[in-house]
Structure formats: structure tokens, C-alpha cells
Scaffold this motif. Structure first.
Motif, short mmCIF file in Angstrom:
data_model
loop_
_atom_site.label_atom_id
_atom_site.label_comp_id
_atom_site.label_asym_id
_atom_site.label_seq_id
_atom_site.Cartn_x
_atom_site.Cartn_y
_atom_site.Cartn_z
N THR A 100 35.40 -29.88 12.16
CA THR A 100 35.34 -31.19 11.53
C THR A 100 36.35 -31.29 10.39
O THR A 100 37.00 -32.33 10.22
CB THR A 100 33.92 -31.47 10.99
N GLY A 126 35.99 -41.55 12.25
CA GLY A 126 34.53 -41.64 12.41
C GLY A 126 34.08 -41.13 13.76
O GLY A 126 33.08 -40.39 13.86
N SER A 130 31.80 -37.72 14.23
CA SER A 130 30.51 -37.89 14.92
C SER A 130 30.48 -37.09 16.22
O SER A 130 29.47 -36.43 16.52
CB SER A 130 30.27 -39.36 15.23
N PHE A 133 30.12 -33.38 15.52
CA PHE A 133 28.75 -33.05 15.12
C PHE A 133 27.82 -33.02 16.34
O PHE A 133 27.03 -32.09 16.53
CB PHE A 133 28.23 -34.05 14.09
N LEU A 134 27.93 -34.03 17.21
CA LEU A 134 27.08 -34.08 18.40
C LEU A 134 27.38 -32.94 19.37
O LEU A 134 26.46 -32.35 19.94
CB LEU A 134 27.25 -35.42 19.11
#
Length: 189
Positions: A100, A126, A130, A133-134
């Protein structure tokens, strides 16, 4: 007879717009790069958050029970499956903090490329954060479930093949974003 250079209104307007635009781009770039580096520096805190989320996800899906643990100094997920308890460490290799952080640093660099709209870069940042993270949560869920069902050797295999899959997915998504955001032809030189 000498004539003074003619400065058109278009040139003045373009010059007036350039400075604030450049300042905004530089500030956005520095902010994204700093955020990316900060994620890498505070990796343990990020891993703790990831472990907390994984604890909830495992408890809500495949595990009989789950709890936040500390595995050899690393934040981790304790979970029970089939009458046995396992402790999955969320180590730097399983965490998404570095990935990230890299997404944010590269996005910060993309902000400085002329001809790219800041809105597009912000949307992609964004999406990148996201999605990372997923994907990390899905990876932790797959590893934990594989370990709980098939044992230690399957755990080692799952760590390796999910890492490769995560790398390939991130590379393909990055390539797609590059092709979408970066203009193939510049219309305004």
C-alpha cells in the motif's frame, strides 16, 4: 521602429493558471509520497489493524472462534477450526503495508506527470489502496482456512502461491491503470 512584444490574454491566463496548478500538484505529490512512506515506517501498527480485521473476518466466516493474538512479537490472528487452535502471524511478508505504501508513492509520482487529471489519480489511489487492503484480507483468509483444513504443509504452500497471485493481480491492475490514465497522445502540447 521597435515594437513591444505582444502578450495575449490567453498567454496571461495560462501563466496565471500554471503556478497554482503546479503548487497543487507538488503538494499532492508530497502528501501521497509522505503517506506511503509513513505506512511503511509504521508497518507494525498497520499489521495490527489488518490482524484485527482478519480476526473479525475469520470469526464471521470459516473459523469456529477467533481472537487477536501476539505470535512471536508479531500481531496475529488466533482461530479455532475443527477443534484445534492456530495462530497466524501477520508478518511483514503477509501484510499489505509495504504494498500500500508503494501504491501511494507511485501515485505521488504520477501526480507530477503533466496531462494527467488530478481527479483520475485520486480515484486510482483510492482504488489501489482499497483493492490492496481487500486482497491482503482475502489472502489471510485463504491462508488461515487452508492451514486449518489441510495442515502445516498446506499453510506453507498457501503462503507462497497467494503471494504470487497477489503480485500478479497487482501487476495486472497497475498495467490496466497505466493504460487508462496515461494518455496515449497528448492533445495539448
Amino acid at each position: 521602429m521597435t515594437t513591444a512584444p505582444v502578450v495575449t490574454a490567453h498567454r496571461l491566463a495560462r501563466r496565471d493558471v500554471f503556478l497554482p496548478s503546479a503548487v497543487i500538484r507538488i503538494a499532492a505529490s508530497l502528501g501521497l509520497v509522505n503517506a506511503g512512506i509513513a505506512l511503511m515506517v509504521v508497518s507494525e501498527s498497520v499489521r495490527t489493524v489488518e490482524a484485527r480485521v482478519s480476526t473479525w473476518v475469520l470469526g464471521a466466516t470459516f473459523a469456529d472462534d477467533s481472537m487477536l493474538t501476539n505470535v512471536a512479537g508479531e500481531p496475529g490472528v488466533g482461530f479455532g477450526m475443527g477443534g484445534e487452535w492456530f495462530s497466524l502471524p501477520v508478518s511483514a511478508g503477509l501484510s499489505g503495508s509495504y504494498l500500500t505504501g508503494a501504491v501511494l508513492v507511485l501515485t505521488g509520482a504520477a501526480v507530477l506527470v503533466p496531462g494527467i487529471r488530478l481527479r483520475s489519480v485520486a480515484i486510482l489511489a483510492g482504488i489501489g489502496v482499497s483493492l490492496t487492503f481487500l486482497l491482503v484480507q482475502a489472502r489471510l483468509l485463504i491462508i488461515a482456512t487452508t492451514w486449518g483444513i489441510h495442515g502445516t504443509q498446506a499453510y506453507q504452500d498457501a503462503v507462497h502461491w497467494t503471494g504470487v497471485a497477489l503480485f500478479v493481480i497487482v501487476a495486472l491492475v497497475s498495467l490496466a491503470c497505466y493504460l487508462i490514465v496515461f494518455p496515449s497522445k497528448r492533445t495539448n502540447p
